[in-house]
Write a protein that holds these residues in place. Structure first.
Motif, PDB file in Angstrom:
ATOM      1  N   HIS A 266      -3.431 -16.573   7.816  1.00  0.00           N
ATOM      2  CA  HIS A 266      -2.091 -17.094   7.031  1.00  0.00           C
ATOM      3  C   HIS A 266      -2.142 -16.781   5.610  1.00  0.00           C
ATOM      4  O   HIS A 266      -1.254 -16.659   4.701  1.00  0.00           O
ATOM      5  N   THR A 267      -3.192 -17.440   4.961  1.00  0.00           N
ATOM      6  CA  THR A 267      -3.373 -17.707   3.560  1.00  0.00           C
ATOM      7  C   THR A 267      -3.389 -16.274   2.656  1.00  0.00           C
ATOM      8  O   THR A 267      -2.771 -16.261   2.188  1.00  0.00           O
ATOM      9  N   ILE A 268      -4.009 -15.265   3.444  1.00  0.00           N
ATOM     10  CA  ILE A 268      -4.147 -13.804   2.759  1.00  0.00           C
ATOM     11  C   ILE A 268      -2.567 -13.356   2.798  1.00  0.00           C
ATOM     12  O   ILE A 268      -2.206 -12.720   1.832  1.00  0.00           O
ATOM     13  N   ILE A 269      -2.396 -13.386   4.183  1.00  0.00           N
ATOM     14  CA  ILE A 269      -0.804 -12.822   4.330  1.00  0.00           C
ATOM     15  C   ILE A 269       0.000 -13.398   3.304  1.00  0.00           C
ATOM     16  O   ILE A 269       0.937 -12.902   2.602  1.00  0.00           O
ATOM     17  N   THR A 270       0.246 -14.841   3.187  1.00  0.00           N
ATOM     18  CA  THR A 270       1.132 -15.193   2.343  1.00  0.00           C
ATOM     19  C   THR A 270       0.968 -14.941   0.585  1.00  0.00           C
ATOM     20  O   THR A 270       1.991 -14.770   0.203  1.00  0.00           O
ATOM     21  N   PHE A 271      -0.288 -14.881   0.274  1.00  0.00           N
ATOM     22  CA  PHE A 271      -0.419 -14.331  -1.011  1.00  0.00           C
ATOM     23  C   PHE A 271      -0.110 -13.032  -1.123  1.00  0.00           C
ATOM     24  O   PHE A 271       0.581 -12.803  -2.067  1.00  0.00           O
ATOM     25  N   ILE A 272      -0.546 -12.066  -0.375  1.00  0.00           N
ATOM     26  CA  ILE A 272      -0.317 -10.810  -0.422  1.00  0.00           C
ATOM     27  C   ILE A 272       1.342 -10.291  -0.289  1.00  0.00           C
ATOM     28  O   ILE A 272       1.850  -9.641  -1.237  1.00  0.00           O
ATOM     29  N   GLN A 273       1.854 -10.938   0.571  1.00  0.00           N
ATOM     30  CA  GLN A 273       3.426 -10.589   0.773  1.00  0.00           C
ATOM     31  C   GLN A 273       4.205 -11.224  -0.351  1.00  0.00           C
ATOM     32  O   GLN A 273       5.416 -11.052  -0.700  1.00  0.00           O
ATOM     33  N   GLY A 274       3.650 -12.416  -1.014  1.00  0.00           N
ATOM     34  CA  GLY A 274       4.266 -13.163  -2.184  1.00  0.00           C
ATOM     35  C   GLY A 274       4.468 -12.278  -3.210  1.00  0.00           C
ATOM     36  O   GLY A 274       4.991 -12.673  -4.130  1.00  0.00           O
ATOM     37  N   LEU A 275       3.812 -11.164  -3.265  1.00  0.00           N
ATOM     38  CA  LEU A 275       3.765 -10.272  -4.430  1.00  0.00           C
ATOM     39  C   LEU A 275       4.835  -9.220  -4.451  1.00  0.00           C
ATOM     40  O   LEU A 275       5.000  -8.469  -5.332  1.00  0.00           O
ATOM     41  N   GLU A 276       5.599  -9.351  -3.326  1.00  0.00           N
ATOM     42  CA  GLU A 276       6.504  -8.357  -2.930  1.00  0.00           C
ATOM     43  C   GLU A 276       7.506  -8.125  -4.216  1.00  0.00           C
ATOM     44  O   GLU A 276       7.938  -8.996  -4.929  1.00  0.00           O
ATOM     45  N   SER A 277       7.714  -6.697  -4.337  1.00  0.00           N
ATOM     46  CA  SER A 277       8.764  -6.263  -5.286  1.00  0.00           C
ATOM     47  C   SER A 277       8.980  -4.948  -5.014  1.00  0.00           C
ATOM     48  O   SER A 277       8.253  -4.115  -4.220  1.00  0.00           O
ATOM     49  N   PRO A 278      10.165  -4.336  -5.542  1.00  0.00           N
ATOM     50  CA  PRO A 278      10.563  -2.852  -5.109  1.00  0.00           C
ATOM     51  C   PRO A 278       9.669  -2.090  -5.407  1.00  0.00           C
ATOM     52  O   PRO A 278       9.091  -0.851  -4.630  1.00  0.00           O
ATOM     53  N   LEU A 279       8.930  -2.049  -6.491  1.00  0.00           N
ATOM     54  CA  LEU A 279       8.106  -0.978  -6.974  1.00  0.00           C
ATOM     55  C   LEU A 279       6.637  -1.060  -6.316  1.00  0.00           C
ATOM     56  O   LEU A 279       6.162   0.122  -5.821  1.00  0.00           O
ATOM     57  N   LEU A 280       6.331  -2.217  -5.975  1.00  0.00           N
ATOM     58  CA  LEU A 280       4.947  -2.538  -5.066  1.00  0.00           C
ATOM     59  C   LEU A 280       5.085  -2.032  -3.710  1.00  0.00           C
ATOM     60  O   LEU A 280       4.276  -1.458  -3.243  1.00  0.00           O
ATOM     61  N   THR A 281       6.344  -2.429  -3.161  1.00  0.00           N
ATOM     62  CA  THR A 281       6.795  -1.781  -1.709  1.00  0.00           C
ATOM     63  C   THR A 281       6.489  -0.373  -1.734  1.00  0.00           C
ATOM     64  O   THR A 281       6.052   0.264  -0.756  1.00  0.00           O
ATOM     65  N   SER A 282       7.092   0.445  -2.570  1.00  0.00           N
ATOM     66  CA  SER A 282       7.120   1.939  -2.735  1.00  0.00           C
ATOM     67  C   SER A 282       5.571   2.413  -2.904  1.00  0.00           C
ATOM     68  O   SER A 282       5.188   3.350  -2.106  1.00  0.00           O
ATOM     69  N   LEU A 283       4.771   1.594  -3.597  1.00  0.00           N
ATOM     70  CA  LEU A 283       3.442   1.898  -3.855  1.00  0.00           C
ATOM     71  C   LEU A 283       2.553   1.821  -2.398  1.00  0.00           C
ATOM     72  O   LEU A 283       1.689   2.540  -2.069  1.00  0.00           O
ATOM     73  N   MET A 284       2.732   0.660  -1.624  1.00  0.00           N
ATOM     74  CA  MET A 284       2.066   0.356  -0.603  1.00  0.00           C
ATOM     75  C   MET A 284       2.694   1.252   0.647  1.00  0.00           C
ATOM     76  O   MET A 284       2.029   1.441   1.459  1.00  0.00           O
ATOM     77  N   LYS A 285       3.863   1.805   0.432  1.00  0.00           N
ATOM     78  CA  LYS A 285       4.338   2.481   1.652  1.00  0.00           C
ATOM     79  C   LYS A 285       3.717   4.044   1.319  1.00  0.00           C
ATOM     80  O   LYS A 285       3.404   4.855   2.082  1.00  0.00           O
ATOM     81  N   PHE A 286       3.418   4.391   0.063  1.00  0.00           N
ATOM     82  CA  PHE A 286       2.463   5.471  -0.141  1.00  0.00           C
ATOM     83  C   PHE A 286       1.327   5.625   0.259  1.00  0.00           C
ATOM     84  O   PHE A 286       0.782   6.574   0.821  1.00  0.00           O
ATOM     85  N   PHE A 287       0.528   4.370   0.062  1.00  0.00           N
ATOM     86  CA  PHE A 287      -0.707   4.361   0.396  1.00  0.00           C
ATOM     87  C   PHE A 287      -0.818   4.288   1.901  1.00  0.00           C
ATOM     88  O   PHE A 287      -1.880   4.756   2.711  1.00  0.00           O
ATOM     89  N   THR A 288       0.068   3.709   2.687  1.00  0.00           N
ATOM     90  CA  THR A 288      -0.077   3.423   4.140  1.00  0.00           C
ATOM     91  C   THR A 288       0.335   4.824   4.760  1.00  0.00           C
ATOM     92  O   THR A 288      -0.388   5.280   5.763  1.00  0.00           O
ATOM     93  N   TRP A 289       1.012   5.575   3.939  1.00  0.00           N
ATOM     94  CA  TRP A 289       1.495   7.054   4.346  1.00  0.00           C
ATOM     95  C   TRP A 289       0.430   7.872   4.331  1.00  0.00           C
ATOM     96  O   TRP A 289       0.026   8.818   5.212  1.00  0.00           O
ATOM     97  N   ILE A 290      -0.348   7.705   3.228  1.00  0.00           N
ATOM     98  CA  ILE A 290      -1.430   8.885   2.910  1.00  0.00           C
ATOM     99  C   ILE A 290      -2.643   8.404   3.988  1.00  0.00           C
ATOM    100  O   ILE A 290      -3.742   9.456   3.982  1.00  0.00           O
TER     101      ILE A 290
END
Length: 217
Positions: free
Chosen positions: A41-65
């Protein structure tokens, strides 16, 4: 003296493999006893708290690759380079065994633990069981073995440093992307890294013994 030099790296690899296996077992036990929820819960809250359109696109790229067609393409291209250009048949076999072994181990472990994926907040959808993360296991095994195989073919120190940085970043970012996108718990990713560490170090230990035996035959 020479015997000592040969023994030390082998012992270090096996010791690392055993430590990774033990730590993986501890995480699996904590998951089974529901004692790791606070950590997740602690890690998820921190990482998802950084959400932004740019970061979401970057994370989708890395999960895709880190999965599907990109994985198959990168693996195939690497095999072609090893066999056609570098003529390293044994390295090709070793790479194939590590990658296939990682996929098989992950599939078995997912069935054994049958952990459901997070359901609180998802940016993308994913099917199948959660523990350990398949993307993270493959990333660690593939980029880890690739760095190991390419290390001695890179003649300069700065090139080796870049190789380690590149491999480490891909492994880390693919794992983080799975947490950020809401399809894995942090313990899924950590467990995947530990199991891949166990598998990779054990495989490298075997590979070095295989190569040494071939040298003296």
């Amino acid at each position: 003296m020479s015997a000592t030099k040969i023994t030390r790296p082998v012992s270090a690899l096996l010791l690392t493999s055993i430590v990774c296996a033990i730590l993986f077992g501890l995480i699996a036990t904590a998951i089974g006893n529901l004692r790791i929820e606070g950590f997740d819960h602690t890690i998820i809250t921190f990482i998802q708290g950084l959400e932004s359109p740019l970061l979401t696109s970057l994370m989708k790229f890395f999960t895709w690759i880190g999965g599907g067609i990109p994985v198959a393409t990168i693996t195939l291209l690497t095999m072609v380079v090893l066999y056609v250009f570098l003529r390293h048949r044994k390295e090709l076999i070793f790479l194939s065994l590590v990658v296939v072994g990682s996929v098989l181990i992950n599939s078995v472990l997912k069935l054994v633990f049958s952990r459901s994926r997070p359901t609180v907040y998802r940016i993308i959808e994913a099917t199948g069981y959660s523990f350990p993360s398949g993307h993270s296991m493959f990333a660690f095994s593939f980029y880890g073995v690739l760095a190991f195989l390419l290390w001695r073919h890179v003649p300069v120190t700065w090139g080796r440093v870049l190789l380690i940085i590149f491999s480490s970043l891909f492994i880390l970012l693919i794992g983080i992307s799975r947490i950020y996108l809401g399809v894995h718990y942090p313990s899924d990713v950590l467990g995947a890294y530990l199991m891949s560490g166990c598998w990779l170090t054990c495989s490298i230990w075997w590979y070095q013994r295989w190569m040494k035996r071939g040298t003296y035959e």
